[in-house]
Design a protein around this motif. Structure first.
Motif, PDB file in Angstrom:
ATOM      1  N   LEU A  26      88.548 -18.334  49.251  1.00  0.00           N
ATOM      2  CA  LEU A  26      87.709 -19.329  49.924  1.00  0.00           C
ATOM      3  C   LEU A  26      86.487 -19.707  49.110  1.00  0.00           C
ATOM      4  O   LEU A  26      86.112 -20.877  49.038  1.00  0.00           O
ATOM      5  N   THR A  27      85.829 -18.703  48.500  1.00  0.00           N
ATOM      6  CA  THR A  27      84.524 -18.977  47.876  1.00  0.00           C
ATOM      7  C   THR A  27      84.615 -19.244  46.383  1.00  0.00           C
ATOM      8  O   THR A  27      83.647 -19.666  45.770  1.00  0.00           O
ATOM      9  N   LYS A  28      85.748 -19.000  45.780  1.00  0.00           N
ATOM     10  CA  LYS A  28      85.983 -19.280  44.354  1.00  0.00           C
ATOM     11  C   LYS A  28      84.873 -18.779  43.424  1.00  0.00           C
ATOM     12  O   LYS A  28      84.245 -19.565  42.707  1.00  0.00           O
ATOM     13  N   PRO A  29      84.627 -17.478  43.414  1.00  0.00           N
ATOM     14  CA  PRO A  29      83.580 -16.977  42.510  1.00  0.00           C
ATOM     15  C   PRO A  29      84.009 -17.119  41.048  1.00  0.00           C
ATOM     16  O   PRO A  29      85.201 -17.069  40.744  1.00  0.00           O
ATOM     17  N   ARG A  30      83.018 -17.297  40.176  1.00  0.00           N
ATOM     18  CA  ARG A  30      83.333 -17.379  38.741  1.00  0.00           C
ATOM     19  C   ARG A  30      83.580 -15.994  38.175  1.00  0.00           C
ATOM     20  O   ARG A  30      84.294 -15.833  37.191  1.00  0.00           O
ATOM     21  N   ALA A  31      82.946 -15.002  38.810  1.00  0.00           N
ATOM     22  CA  ALA A  31      83.074 -13.643  38.280  1.00  0.00           C
ATOM     23  C   ALA A  31      83.338 -12.654  39.406  1.00  0.00           C
ATOM     24  O   ALA A  31      82.928 -12.873  40.540  1.00  0.00           O
ATOM     25  N   LEU A  32      84.014 -11.585  39.034  1.00  0.00           N
ATOM     26  CA  LEU A  32      84.245 -10.466  39.957  1.00  0.00           C
ATOM     27  C   LEU A  32      83.761  -9.199  39.267  1.00  0.00           C
ATOM     28  O   LEU A  32      84.077  -8.964  38.094  1.00  0.00           O
ATOM     29  N   LEU A  33      82.978  -8.397  39.985  1.00  0.00           N
ATOM     30  CA  LEU A  33      82.536  -7.101  39.468  1.00  0.00           C
ATOM     31  C   LEU A  33      83.159  -6.008  40.325  1.00  0.00           C
ATOM     32  O   LEU A  33      82.974  -5.998  41.536  1.00  0.00           O
ATOM     33  N   CYS A  34      83.914  -5.119  39.706  1.00  0.00           N
ATOM     34  CA  CYS A  34      84.505  -4.004  40.460  1.00  0.00           C
ATOM     35  C   CYS A  34      85.009  -2.931  39.494  1.00  0.00           C
ATOM     36  O   CYS A  34      84.927  -3.108  38.278  1.00  0.00           O
ATOM     37  N   THR A  35      85.528  -1.841  40.028  1.00  0.00           N
ATOM     38  CA  THR A  35      86.067  -0.801  39.147  1.00  0.00           C
ATOM     39  C   THR A  35      87.402  -1.301  38.579  1.00  0.00           C
ATOM     40  O   THR A  35      88.087  -2.104  39.218  1.00  0.00           O
ATOM     41  N   PRO A  36      87.780  -0.816  37.386  1.00  0.00           N
ATOM     42  CA  PRO A  36      89.056  -1.269  36.813  1.00  0.00           C
ATOM     43  C   PRO A  36      90.249  -0.898  37.686  1.00  0.00           C
ATOM     44  O   PRO A  36      91.218  -1.653  37.763  1.00  0.00           O
ATOM     45  N   SER A  37      90.177   0.253  38.362  1.00  0.00           N
ATOM     46  CA  SER A  37      91.332   0.621  39.186  1.00  0.00           C
ATOM     47  C   SER A  37      91.432  -0.298  40.402  1.00  0.00           C
ATOM     48  O   SER A  37      92.528  -0.663  40.812  1.00  0.00           O
ATOM     49  N   PHE A  38      90.295  -0.713  40.958  1.00  0.00           N
ATOM     50  CA  PHE A  38      90.333  -1.648  42.087  1.00  0.00           C
ATOM     51  C   PHE A  38      90.861  -3.008  41.611  1.00  0.00           C
ATOM     52  O   PHE A  38      91.665  -3.652  42.296  1.00  0.00           O
ATOM     53  N   ALA A  39      90.440  -3.417  40.419  1.00  0.00           N
ATOM     54  CA  ALA A  39      90.922  -4.698  39.876  1.00  0.00           C
ATOM     55  C   ALA A  39      92.439  -4.671  39.725  1.00  0.00           C
ATOM     56  O   ALA A  39      93.134  -5.644  40.037  1.00  0.00           O
ATOM     57  N   GLU A  40      92.980  -3.534  39.268  1.00  0.00           N
ATOM     58  CA  GLU A  40      94.431  -3.431  39.113  1.00  0.00           C
ATOM     59  C   GLU A  40      95.129  -3.445  40.470  1.00  0.00           C
ATOM     60  O   GLU A  40      96.182  -4.043  40.637  1.00  0.00           O
ATOM     61  N   TYR A  41      94.502  -2.774  41.426  1.00  0.00           N
ATOM     62  CA  TYR A  41      95.086  -2.704  42.758  1.00  0.00           C
ATOM     63  C   TYR A  41      95.102  -4.087  43.416  1.00  0.00           C
ATOM     64  O   TYR A  41      96.080  -4.479  44.047  1.00  0.00           O
ATOM     65  N   LEU A  42      94.013  -4.834  43.237  1.00  0.00           N
ATOM     66  CA  LEU A  42      93.947  -6.194  43.791  1.00  0.00           C
ATOM     67  C   LEU A  42      95.064  -7.056  43.214  1.00  0.00           C
ATOM     68  O   LEU A  42      95.727  -7.814  43.932  1.00  0.00           O
ATOM     69  N   ALA A  43      95.277  -6.911  41.900  1.00  0.00           N
ATOM     70  CA  ALA A  43      96.311  -7.716  41.229  1.00  0.00           C
ATOM     71  C   ALA A  43      97.698  -7.360  41.784  1.00  0.00           C
ATOM     72  O   ALA A  43      98.545  -8.231  41.976  1.00  0.00           O
TER      73      ALA A  43
ATOM     74  N   CYS B 280      84.133  -4.809  34.686  1.00  0.00           N
ATOM     75  CA  CYS B 280      84.509  -3.548  35.296  1.00  0.00           C
ATOM     76  C   CYS B 280      83.481  -2.479  34.954  1.00  0.00           C
ATOM     77  O   CYS B 280      82.857  -2.510  33.895  1.00  0.00           O
ATOM     78  N   GLY B 281      83.325  -1.521  35.847  1.00  0.00           N
ATOM     79  CA  GLY B 281      82.399  -0.414  35.617  1.00  0.00           C
ATOM     80  C   GLY B 281      82.655   0.641  36.666  1.00  0.00           C
ATOM     81  O   GLY B 281      83.615   0.546  37.426  1.00  0.00           O
ATOM     82  N   GLY B 282      81.781   1.652  36.686  1.00  0.00           N
ATOM     83  CA  GLY B 282      81.902   2.702  37.684  1.00  0.00           C
ATOM     84  C   GLY B 282      82.851   3.805  37.283  1.00  0.00           C
ATOM     85  O   GLY B 282      82.819   4.882  37.845  1.00  0.00           O
ATOM     86  N   GLU B 283      83.705   3.538  36.332  1.00  0.00           N
ATOM     87  CA  GLU B 283      84.653   4.519  35.805  1.00  0.00           C
ATOM     88  C   GLU B 283      85.190   3.934  34.501  1.00  0.00           C
ATOM     89  O   GLU B 283      85.142   2.723  34.306  1.00  0.00           O
ATOM     90  N   PRO B 284      85.681   4.805  33.605  1.00  0.00           N
ATOM     91  CA  PRO B 284      86.233   4.243  32.377  1.00  0.00           C
ATOM     92  C   PRO B 284      87.531   3.504  32.697  1.00  0.00           C
ATOM     93  O   PRO B 284      88.069   3.651  33.782  1.00  0.00           O
ATOM     94  N   GLY B 285      88.023   2.715  31.817  1.00  0.00           N
ATOM     95  CA  GLY B 285      89.275   2.000  32.068  1.00  0.00           C
ATOM     96  C   GLY B 285      89.312   0.694  31.321  1.00  0.00           C
ATOM     97  O   GLY B 285      90.200   0.461  30.515  1.00  0.00           O
ATOM     98  N   ALA B 286      88.286  -0.144  31.542  1.00  0.00           N
ATOM     99  CA  ALA B 286      88.295  -1.448  30.894  1.00  0.00           C
ATOM    100  C   ALA B 286      88.038  -1.320  29.388  1.00  0.00           C
ATOM    101  O   ALA B 286      88.217  -2.273  28.638  1.00  0.00           O
ATOM    102  N   GLY B 287      87.624  -0.120  28.948  1.00  0.00           N
ATOM    103  CA  GLY B 287      87.462   0.109  27.514  1.00  0.00           C
ATOM    104  C   GLY B 287      88.795   0.454  26.864  1.00  0.00           C
ATOM    105  O   GLY B 287      88.921   0.456  25.638  1.00  0.00           O
TER     106      GLY B 287
END
Ligand SMILES: [Zn+2]
Length: 451
Positions: free
Chosen positions: A187-204, A225-232
């Protein structure tokens, strides 16, 4: 109007001797403040024979012992019993000036608390604006905050910082739930999303079922991504980039004046605030400071240079990084740090320290001939393990036998040259190694029955 590269070019661009001088001046002020406000810090500083007013170089604080996570719990327990609050005897601001509290859930006992005064929020807001500006976000852009809002240091404090920068924040939080986050993003079409890499994978993974479309349809251009390693991890980053059709960045920090974030080169994370926090290199074995040269592998110790509430002084969380001090080809200032894991992940092969993440990164450089998936197979518990180290590495689809042989030889050579240990390479067809949904596993403990 020409767009500037940095939020605060004057302060972010200070480098070399000018930066070291600025840091030493701030250390002088900050340590005088710590000594005057906290009995805990007074003991540490005086006990090391350091006189804050005499500090002229960064080396002058080396005699002060590092502050560890374990000690952080101890000072919190001490303040709880002696002062009636859990924020630690390192709290320097009077309690009535502490206007913000965040925490991470401790694995045992007390949570670890982070405290903010009004001044600290200003510092934090500055750090957030510098970070997001570097990623290309500008006032008027919409940003969805998908980190945990409840107590997490990357949650609520980021809302204020982003608003101050002029961003339109959609603070759904990780608590909002997967379906709700996806619906609001649609609905809101954000340009950016900030979340943990595992949450990003789960959303996908869940998006087709929950919103009837892939996450790539959301129009997210920037995923931090942040809060845990992963996106590195190059393999995780590649998966997220493909799924979202977005640039994926890795960030770390969130209080005490420091944050580091990757750039489009993805060769480590740049510190955005070297004027607000100092990062030192610590030898994991001796605990002594070592010179941070380009390529130094060491633990990181952080010191707040401008923090009031519960500032940190040589805080060592046990994270090991490769320090990259050479200028980055992206052109952004700030030394870079490539996180290799925790000191406890380290293996020792014939006296050589081997970090699993470093092996993974060397292997990933040979893509597309490798998929990036790999495992280190251990037949006995580390850290000391016998040589040669067995590596299982997936090659890409359709590689001929001769190409496999050449790849294997090249992998062995590169690992010997760059990481200084001798591996045995076992190449496997693509898809042979199990993909754990939200975490990359680099080690197989065959001695414990894993296969
Ligand atoms: Zn860069």
């Amino acid at each position: 109007m020409v767009d500037r590269h940095l939020w605060n070019p004057d302060r972010e661009s200070v480098q070399g001797d000018a930066l070291r001088e600025l840091q030493a001046g701030r250390l002088r002020q900050q340590l005088s403040y710590l000594r005057g406000r906290s009995g805990f810090y007074r003991e540490r500083i005086d006990g090391a024979g350091v006189r804050p007013q005499d500090i002229t170089s960064l080396e002058d604080i080396h005699p002060i012992p590092c502050f560890t996570k374990y000690q952080h719990r101890e000072v919190q327990e001490a303040s709880l019993s002696e002062l009636g609050h859990p924020y630690g005897t390192h709290l320097c601001a009077p309690l009535d000036q502490v206007i913000g509290v965040q925490a991470t859930s401790g694995t045992s006992g007390l949570p670890t608390f982070y405290t903010f005064s009004k001044h600290d929020y200003d510092v934090n807001d500055e750090v957030i604006a510098r970070t997001l500006w570097r990623l290309g976000l500008r006032p008027g852009d919409g940003v969805m905050l998908g980190f945990a809002l409840s107590m997490f240091v990357g949650g609520a404090p980021w809302i204020g910082g982003m608003q101050k920068m002029g961003l339109r924040v959609i603070p759904i939080g990780a608590e909002g739930g997967t379906g709700r986050l996806l619906q609001f993003a649609q609905l809101t079409k954000p340009r950016a999303l900030l979340c943990t890499p595992s949450f990003a994978e789960y959303l996908a993974e869940r998006a087709p079922e929950l919103i009837g479309a892939d996450v790539s349809s959301l129009g997210i251009e920037i995923l931090m991504c942040g809060g845990e390693p992963g996106a590195g991890d190059p393999a995780v980053r590649a998966r997220l980039e493909v799924a979202y059709g977005a640039e994926v960045y890795d960030g770390m920090g969130g209080a005490w004046g420091f944050f580091m974030v990757s750039c489009r080169e993805h060769q480590g994370m740049h510190i955005v605030s070297p004027d607000l926090a100092l990062v030192e290199a610590i030898d994991p074995e001796t605990g002594a400071a070592v010179e941070a040269k380009d390529g130094t592998i060491a633990e990181m110790a952080f010191t707040s240079l401008d923090w009031e509430a519960g500032p940190i002084l040589r805080y060592n969380m046990g994270d090991v990084a490769e320090f990259l001090t050479a200028p980055c080809s992206c052109g952004l200032p700030g030394s870079r740090y490539r996180i290799l894991g925790r000191a406890d992940d380290m293996l020792i092969v014939k006296g050589i320290n081997v970090y699993p993440a470093a092996v993974r990164d060397v292997v990933a450089e040979l893509a597309p001939r490798v998929t990036g998936a790999m495992r280190i197979v251990l037949d006995q518990e580390g850290p000391k393990v016998p040589s040669p180290l067995l590596l299982r590495i997936e090659h890409r689809e359709g590689l001929e036998e001769a190409e496999c042989a050449a790849l294997s030889e090249q992998l062995e050579q590169r690992i010997r040259d760059l990481l200084r240990f001798r591996p045995t390479i076992e190449l496997l067809p693509p898809g042979s190694l199990e993909r754990s949904a939200h975490k990359t596993k680099l080690i197989v403990k065959r001695y414990a029955g894993e296969e």
